[in-house]
Design a protein around this motif. Structure first.
Motif, PDB file in Angstrom:
ATOM      1  N   VAL A 105     -16.709  -4.451  14.051  1.00  0.00           N
ATOM      2  CA  VAL A 105     -16.595  -4.286  12.598  1.00  0.00           C
ATOM      3  C   VAL A 105     -17.890  -3.667  12.087  1.00  0.00           C
ATOM      4  O   VAL A 105     -18.982  -4.142  12.380  1.00  0.00           O
ATOM      5  N   CYS A 106     -17.748  -2.590  11.311  1.00  0.00           N
ATOM      6  CA  CYS A 106     -18.921  -1.869  10.789  1.00  0.00           C
ATOM      7  C   CYS A 106     -18.661  -1.475   9.340  1.00  0.00           C
ATOM      8  O   CYS A 106     -18.475  -0.292   9.031  1.00  0.00           O
ATOM      9  N   PHE A 107     -18.609  -2.455   8.428  1.00  0.00           N
ATOM     10  CA  PHE A 107     -18.389  -2.140   7.019  1.00  0.00           C
ATOM     11  C   PHE A 107     -19.640  -1.489   6.431  1.00  0.00           C
ATOM     12  O   PHE A 107     -20.772  -1.944   6.670  1.00  0.00           O
ATOM     13  N   THR A 108     -19.432  -0.428   5.663  1.00  0.00           N
ATOM     14  CA  THR A 108     -20.554   0.287   5.053  1.00  0.00           C
ATOM     15  C   THR A 108     -20.455   0.381   3.538  1.00  0.00           C
ATOM     16  O   THR A 108     -21.462   0.617   2.866  1.00  0.00           O
ATOM     17  N   ARG A 109     -19.265   0.209   2.989  1.00  0.00           N
ATOM     18  CA  ARG A 109     -19.068   0.284   1.539  1.00  0.00           C
ATOM     19  C   ARG A 109     -17.958  -0.660   1.133  1.00  0.00           C
ATOM     20  O   ARG A 109     -17.103  -1.028   1.951  1.00  0.00           O
ATOM     21  N   ALA A 110     -17.948  -1.020  -0.156  1.00  0.00           N
ATOM     22  CA  ALA A 110     -16.881  -1.874  -0.675  1.00  0.00           C
ATOM     23  C   ALA A 110     -16.685  -1.590  -2.157  1.00  0.00           C
ATOM     24  O   ALA A 110     -17.578  -1.072  -2.831  1.00  0.00           O
ATOM     25  N   ARG A 116     -10.167  -7.397 -10.282  1.00  0.00           N
ATOM     26  CA  ARG A 116     -11.082  -8.136  -9.423  1.00  0.00           C
ATOM     27  C   ARG A 116     -10.359  -9.167  -8.560  1.00  0.00           C
ATOM     28  O   ARG A 116     -10.892 -10.234  -8.253  1.00  0.00           O
ATOM     29  N   ASP A 117      -9.134  -8.834  -8.152  1.00  0.00           N
ATOM     30  CA  ASP A 117      -8.408  -9.691  -7.226  1.00  0.00           C
ATOM     31  C   ASP A 117      -8.113  -8.981  -5.911  1.00  0.00           C
ATOM     32  O   ASP A 117      -7.362  -9.483  -5.070  1.00  0.00           O
ATOM     33  N   ARG A 118      -8.685  -7.796  -5.720  1.00  0.00           N
ATOM     34  CA  ARG A 118      -8.584  -7.064  -4.475  1.00  0.00           C
ATOM     35  C   ARG A 118      -9.959  -6.481  -4.144  1.00  0.00           C
ATOM     36  O   ARG A 118     -10.663  -5.981  -5.031  1.00  0.00           O
ATOM     37  N   LEU A 119     -10.310  -6.538  -2.851  1.00  0.00           N
ATOM     38  CA  LEU A 119     -11.559  -5.964  -2.390  1.00  0.00           C
ATOM     39  C   LEU A 119     -11.259  -4.963  -1.284  1.00  0.00           C
ATOM     40  O   LEU A 119     -10.566  -5.290  -0.315  1.00  0.00           O
ATOM     41  N   LEU A 120     -11.789  -3.766  -1.427  1.00  0.00           N
ATOM     42  CA  LEU A 120     -11.576  -2.681  -0.468  1.00  0.00           C
ATOM     43  C   LEU A 120     -12.869  -2.436   0.293  1.00  0.00           C
ATOM     44  O   LEU A 120     -13.938  -2.285  -0.311  1.00  0.00           O
ATOM     45  N   ALA A 121     -12.781  -2.427   1.612  1.00  0.00           N
ATOM     46  CA  ALA A 121     -13.971  -2.215   2.445  1.00  0.00           C
ATOM     47  C   ALA A 121     -13.739  -1.034   3.377  1.00  0.00           C
ATOM     48  O   ALA A 121     -12.642  -0.856   3.919  1.00  0.00           O
ATOM     49  N   GLN A 130     -13.167   6.542  10.415  1.00  0.00           N
ATOM     50  CA  GLN A 130     -13.224   5.797   9.152  1.00  0.00           C
ATOM     51  C   GLN A 130     -11.925   5.007   9.009  1.00  0.00           C
ATOM     52  O   GLN A 130     -10.832   5.545   9.181  1.00  0.00           O
ATOM     53  N   GLN A 131     -12.066   3.722   8.680  1.00  0.00           N
ATOM     54  CA  GLN A 131     -10.906   2.866   8.474  1.00  0.00           C
ATOM     55  C   GLN A 131     -11.128   2.027   7.220  1.00  0.00           C
ATOM     56  O   GLN A 131     -12.259   1.776   6.816  1.00  0.00           O
ATOM     57  N   LEU A 132     -10.031   1.582   6.627  1.00  0.00           N
ATOM     58  CA  LEU A 132     -10.084   0.778   5.418  1.00  0.00           C
ATOM     59  C   LEU A 132      -9.448  -0.578   5.663  1.00  0.00           C
ATOM     60  O   LEU A 132      -8.507  -0.711   6.459  1.00  0.00           O
ATOM     61  N   ALA A 133      -9.952  -1.576   4.934  1.00  0.00           N
ATOM     62  CA  ALA A 133      -9.325  -2.902   4.906  1.00  0.00           C
ATOM     63  C   ALA A 133      -9.243  -3.342   3.447  1.00  0.00           C
ATOM     64  O   ALA A 133     -10.269  -3.381   2.758  1.00  0.00           O
ATOM     65  N   LEU A 134      -8.037  -3.632   2.984  1.00  0.00           N
ATOM     66  CA  LEU A 134      -7.841  -4.131   1.622  1.00  0.00           C
ATOM     67  C   LEU A 134      -7.562  -5.624   1.691  1.00  0.00           C
ATOM     68  O   LEU A 134      -6.642  -6.070   2.385  1.00  0.00           O
ATOM     69  N   THR A 144      -4.462  -2.525   6.414  1.00  0.00           N
ATOM     70  CA  THR A 144      -5.551  -1.722   6.962  1.00  0.00           C
ATOM     71  C   THR A 144      -5.050  -0.286   7.080  1.00  0.00           C
ATOM     72  O   THR A 144      -3.841  -0.031   7.056  1.00  0.00           O
ATOM     73  N   ALA A 145      -5.993   0.650   7.203  1.00  0.00           N
ATOM     74  CA  ALA A 145      -5.608   2.059   7.260  1.00  0.00           C
ATOM     75  C   ALA A 145      -6.607   2.842   8.094  1.00  0.00           C
ATOM     76  O   ALA A 145      -7.822   2.622   7.996  1.00  0.00           O
ATOM     77  N   LEU A 146      -6.091   3.745   8.897  1.00  0.00           N
ATOM     78  CA  LEU A 146      -6.907   4.670   9.672  1.00  0.00           C
ATOM     79  C   LEU A 146      -6.916   6.003   8.944  1.00  0.00           C
ATOM     80  O   LEU A 146      -5.860   6.605   8.714  1.00  0.00           O
TER      81      LEU A 146
END
Length: 358
Positions: A105-110, A116-121, A130-134, A144-146
């Motif tokens: 896991v290498c989160f760099t931004r959020a 304010r009930d969802r957090l995107l990383a 680059q991948q996303l996790a909501l 998640t998304a690639l």
């Protein structure tokens, strides 16, 4: 943001009444959380205190990325490179968010959505995709998304950065540098409600340079070289004259921050000239024809709109605040306060409401 809007309206309405009647109301004492030392330290200050040197309750971190207030107002999300934690007002771990199906896991931004009930990383490992996790604020994954391969691997001094926004309906927007110049925008949406495997990822859409994104009400706004503009359904910034474009003009902005208060959505914008140069932080309430100057700031890192009616501005070395209601009523006075100075490479600021036992 519904909870924030309700509480903010009550507090700010009281402030306006006090200004008219001459009575003095005591604003709520907030705990101001600061990520500093380049993400290596987490600490706090109290909103009622000014002129402090350094933070209280210091907690050492490995690689802090961001901090975000959650919709309860009592806890916050700490995003670190290796994962996300729900922490309480005493900076202690309450729960850990579900680990994403990424190794490592290498989160760099959020980024948080407007409610304010969802957090995107954003996941960015060296030489990896680059991948996303909501996430929901209870720490469970929505999806998640690639992302498609990022072709800009050696950014220059003025290359547009990678920015995120979490939109309504569990959607997301990513803006990043495009090969050949400018930016490209990628839209992401859930495949099936409750499917945490992979979201639907759109084709990158080329556009002019996007410097930042902000979730403003039900819209996503972009800071561009030609002003602040709403994104169209395709993901690219609108070229039509809109109220926000009129309010901020056609100059370049590099940072955007959105929040709520005084029964209005608030949007702050700032131009980063770099090399220690500054610019005015501008504020718009969604109603007036022109954004107003708040303060001339250098090395601005983050802005947070809080329940006490103040806007907190974090520079590399200092945490200050401004009275939004007073400033929007009388632009000659924002009642500026300096809460903490002597910070080192501060990165992010947010707030929580302590309880009577905290």
């Amino acid at each position: 943001m519904k909870l924030f809007s309700t509480l903010s309206a009550a507090l700010l309405g009281t402030a306006l009444l006090s200004a008219c009647t001459g009575t003095e109301e005591t604003p709520p004492n907030l705990r101001l959380l600061v990520l500093t030392d380049g993400g290596k330290t987490l600490g706090y200050a109290n909103s009622s205190e000014t002129g402090q040197t350094g933070l209280q309750g210091l907690v050492a971190l490995e690689n802090g990325v961001d901090i975000e207030s959650l919709n309860s107002g009592r806890n916050f999300a700490l995003v670190q490179r290796t994962g996300v934690q729900n922490r309480d007002v005493n900076l202690q771990v309450a729960t850990s968010f579900t680990a994403p199906p990424f190794t490592p896991v290498c989160f760099t931004r959020a980024a948080m959505n407007a409610l304010r009930d969802r957090l995107l990383a954003l996941q960015e490992c060296p030489n990896g995709p680059q991948q996303l996790a909501l996430y929901r604020v209870d720490g469970t994954l929505v999806w998640t998304a690639l992302l498609p391969t990022n072709l800009v691997t050696a950014p220059g001094p003025d290359t547009p950065p990678t920015r995120l926004a979490a939109g309504p309906g569990d959607t997301a927007v990513v803006a990043r540098a495009a090969l050949g110049g400018g930016s490209e925008v990628i839209l992401v949406a859930p495949r099936i409600v409750g499917d945490t495997t992979q979201a639907i990822v759109g084709t990158p859409q080329p556009t002019d340079s996007i410097r930042d994104l902000a979730a403003y009400g039900s819209a996503i706004y972009a800071a561009t070289d030609k002003g602040v503009r709403p994104l169209l359904p395709t993901g690219v910034p609108s070229s039509d004259a809109t109220p926000v474009q009129t309010a901020f003009g056609t100059t370049r902005y590099d940072r955007l921050w959105a929040g709520s208060g005084s029964n209005a959505n608030l949007l702050a914008a700032w131009r980063d000239y770099g090399q220690g140069s500054g610019d005015y932080l501008k504020l718009w309430d969604g109603r007036r024809s022109a954004a107003v100057n708040v303060s001339y700031l250098t090395e601005l890192r983050d802005v947070s709109f809080a329940l006490d009616g103040r806007m907190y501005a974090l520079t590399r070395t200092t945490l200050g605040s401004y009275d939004v209601v007073l400033g929007l009523t009388n632009q000659a006075s924002w009642s500026p306060q300096t809460h903490v100075s002597g910070l080192n490479d501060a990165r992010a600021v947010t707030w929580v409401v302590p309880g009577s036992s905290d």
